[in-house]
Design an enzyme around this catalytic site. Structure first.
Site: not given
Length: 526
Positions: A61, A88-89, A175, A177, A229-230, A232-235, A381
């Site tokens: 942070g 870290c923090y 970090h 990650e 929308s077509g 990947v997310d909305s599909s 994603k």
């Protein structure tokens, strides 16, 4: 109100101290096939433990542990028998809470830093004695708390890592990650597998099962619409909800005139053919153009587009009910393909900055008439793609390059007009065709094509002087949408794209390449 039961496995809790890396930590935990959730640092120890976590990770942070009002770690989490990793923090806050010494040394460490391992222990088992890690700190732990073994040091951190295996408490100053830490993922996995004793058994199949049950519990027998929308997310969101509630779902595809060439046809043919979902197509092109007329400010554009989407959905919902006949209940739920990066960049995390309003997060109107169903809200994603493949969503959609909900409206720098949209659509299609022909669709995460509508540059075309618009190519590669680097597209491919655009697209006489990483730049220009 229907209460959605807790259906997910016991989580690894990532405590967010205000850094966007908290989301990246959660993603890396999931890469290790262990389920994770993020909670704000304002959660009390009682609230955290009420979630029955299998482990807790304290994120980094921007604060100093000495600042007035700095986030505080309740020592009660260290005596609850839950394995804890501080980063870290979070590492410094753990050290201080348990009686160690943290001080300002005057020697800051930012970026790649050499780490010297003095004791491998559990956390650094198998790590090389000297390794590069990503640091970002001004304070450092000077003395470890009683009972801890010091595992590593650096030039600016006398105690760069420690562990107390009896209490299952661990910490690192760097970090792990981020990919810049050469052995970072190994550190996280040693904590998860060996320190916390967890099994790598969280998979896309688990996500589907959990979400299907959660959606059924939330929705019940109510009617649902999904803005498709077509992409990947909305599909994938639509496919999940359809699996959960079947014909209760109707997908609404809004042709707002801000789409790329061929996208409407892809939705109607490819997705509907593969899923059999109920689809209603709404032609709202003129409505969106009218609403955007005279508007150049990016945030205003996003909010207008978000508002108009919802208004169109509301009307579509009324039309769906009317078409179904009498005695039909109103549509109560709206499905959205909101992802973690959308929420983070819209200021949706504790202490997170509002980088830009995503149309489906910060851009939603206050008088929203629907309850939201967001089955992907905690996913990145790449996780969404994995879930989509598991659900049987066509690969052409799963691997489609990401495209923003506001569409080409935020890829025109300046006012949005039909003529400018036509120009941008033509240039975008050429870029996509050439990248596909070169076999780069999987190598490039996405390539936004931007029209600088308020900029003109001098050119020579057909032996005459021209005064046309520049087109910007923004090819980027990313795993998580939180960070990205510009893709080194071969020169000959760039040359082919530039030649075709300047030859085939009217009013464009210059093509330029954006070579900015994220950060400091965002993926989209607006």
């Amino acid at each position: 109100m229907t209460q959605t039961p807790t259906l997910a496995p016991r989580p690894v809790l990532v405590v967010d101290f205000g850094a966007q890396y908290a989301q990246l930590i959660a993603r890396r935990v999931r890469e290790a096939k262990v389920y994770s959730e993020i909670v704000p640092h304002t959660f009390s120890a009682e609230q955290m433990l009420a979630k029955d976590p299998v482990a807790i990770i304290l994120s980094g942070g921007p604060s100093s542990v000495y600042e007035e009002g700095a986030p505080f770690v309740d020592p009660a989490i260290f005596t609850a028998g839950v394995p804890v990793l501080g980063i870290c923090y979070g590492f410094q806050a753990m050290a201080r809470a348990l009686g160690g010494d943290v001080a300002r040394t005057g020697l800051r460490e930012y970026g790649g830093t050499a780490i010297d391992v003095c004791e491998s222990g559990v956390l650094l088992s198998g790590s090389p004695q000297t390794q590069k890690a990503w640091m970002s700190h001004g304070d450092s732990v000077q003395r470890a708390p009683e009972g801890f073994t010091v595992l590593a040091t650096s030039l600016g951190a006398p105690v760069a890592a420690f562990e107390d295996t009896d209490r299952r408490l661990f910490g690192v100053q760097w970090h792990p990650e981020v990919r810049h830490s050469a052995h970072g993922q190994a550190v996280l996995e040693r904590f998860l597998y060996d320190g916390a004793g967890l099994a790598p058994d969280w998979t896309p199949g688990n996500v589907i099962a959990d979400q299907v049950e959660a959606i059924r519990a939330q929705v019940g027998d109510a009617r649902v619409i999904c803005g498709l929308s077509g992409g990947v997310d909305s599909s994938v969101a639509a496919a999940l909800v359809q699996r959960a509630v079947g014909d209760q779902l109707t997908c609404v595809f809004v042709d707002h005139g801000l789409l790329r060439s061929g996208e409407a046809e892809q939705v109607e043919e490819e997705f509907v053919a593969s899923t059999g979902v109920n689809l209603v197509v709404v032609d709202a092109q003129q409505r969106f153009l009218d609403a955007l007329a005279g508007v150049s400010d990016p945030e205003t554009k996003r909010k207008i587009i978000g508002r108009e989407f919802i208004r169109v959905f509301e009307q579509a919902a009324r039309d769906i009910v009317a078409a179904a006949g009498a005695h039909q209940e109103e549509v109560k739920f709206l499905v959205q393909g909101t992802l973690y990066p959308d929420v983070v960049e819209s200021g949706g995390g504790e202490g997170a900055a509002n980088i830009k309003s995503h149309h489906n997060v910060g851009g939603l109107p206050d008088d929203l008439a629907f309850d939201l169903v967001e089955p992907l809200r905690t996913l990145f994603k790449d996780e969404v793609r994995a879930v989509g493949l598991e659900l049987g969503v066509p690969e052409g959609i799963v691997w489609r390059q990401p495209f923003p909900g506001p569409g080409l409206g935020i890829r025109i720098v300046g006012e949005v007009t039909k003529e400018r949209l036509d120009t941008l659509r033509a240039a975008d299609l050429i870029a996509r065709e050439e990248l596909t022909k070169a076999g780069l669709d999987r190598e490039i995460w996405q390539c936004p094509v931007v029209l600088l509508a308020d900029v003109r540059s001098v050119g020579v075309q057909g032996d005459g002087r021209t005064y046309g618009h520049p087109i910007v190519l923004r090819p980027v590669s990313s795993e998580d949408a939180m960070t990205a680097d510009w893709t080194r597209v071969p020169y000959e491919v760039l040359a082919d794209i530039s030649t075709r655009i300047t030859n085939e697209v009217a009013d464009v006489n210059r093509v330029v390449l954006d070579v900015t990483s994220k950060p400091p730049g965002t993926i989209e220009w607006e």
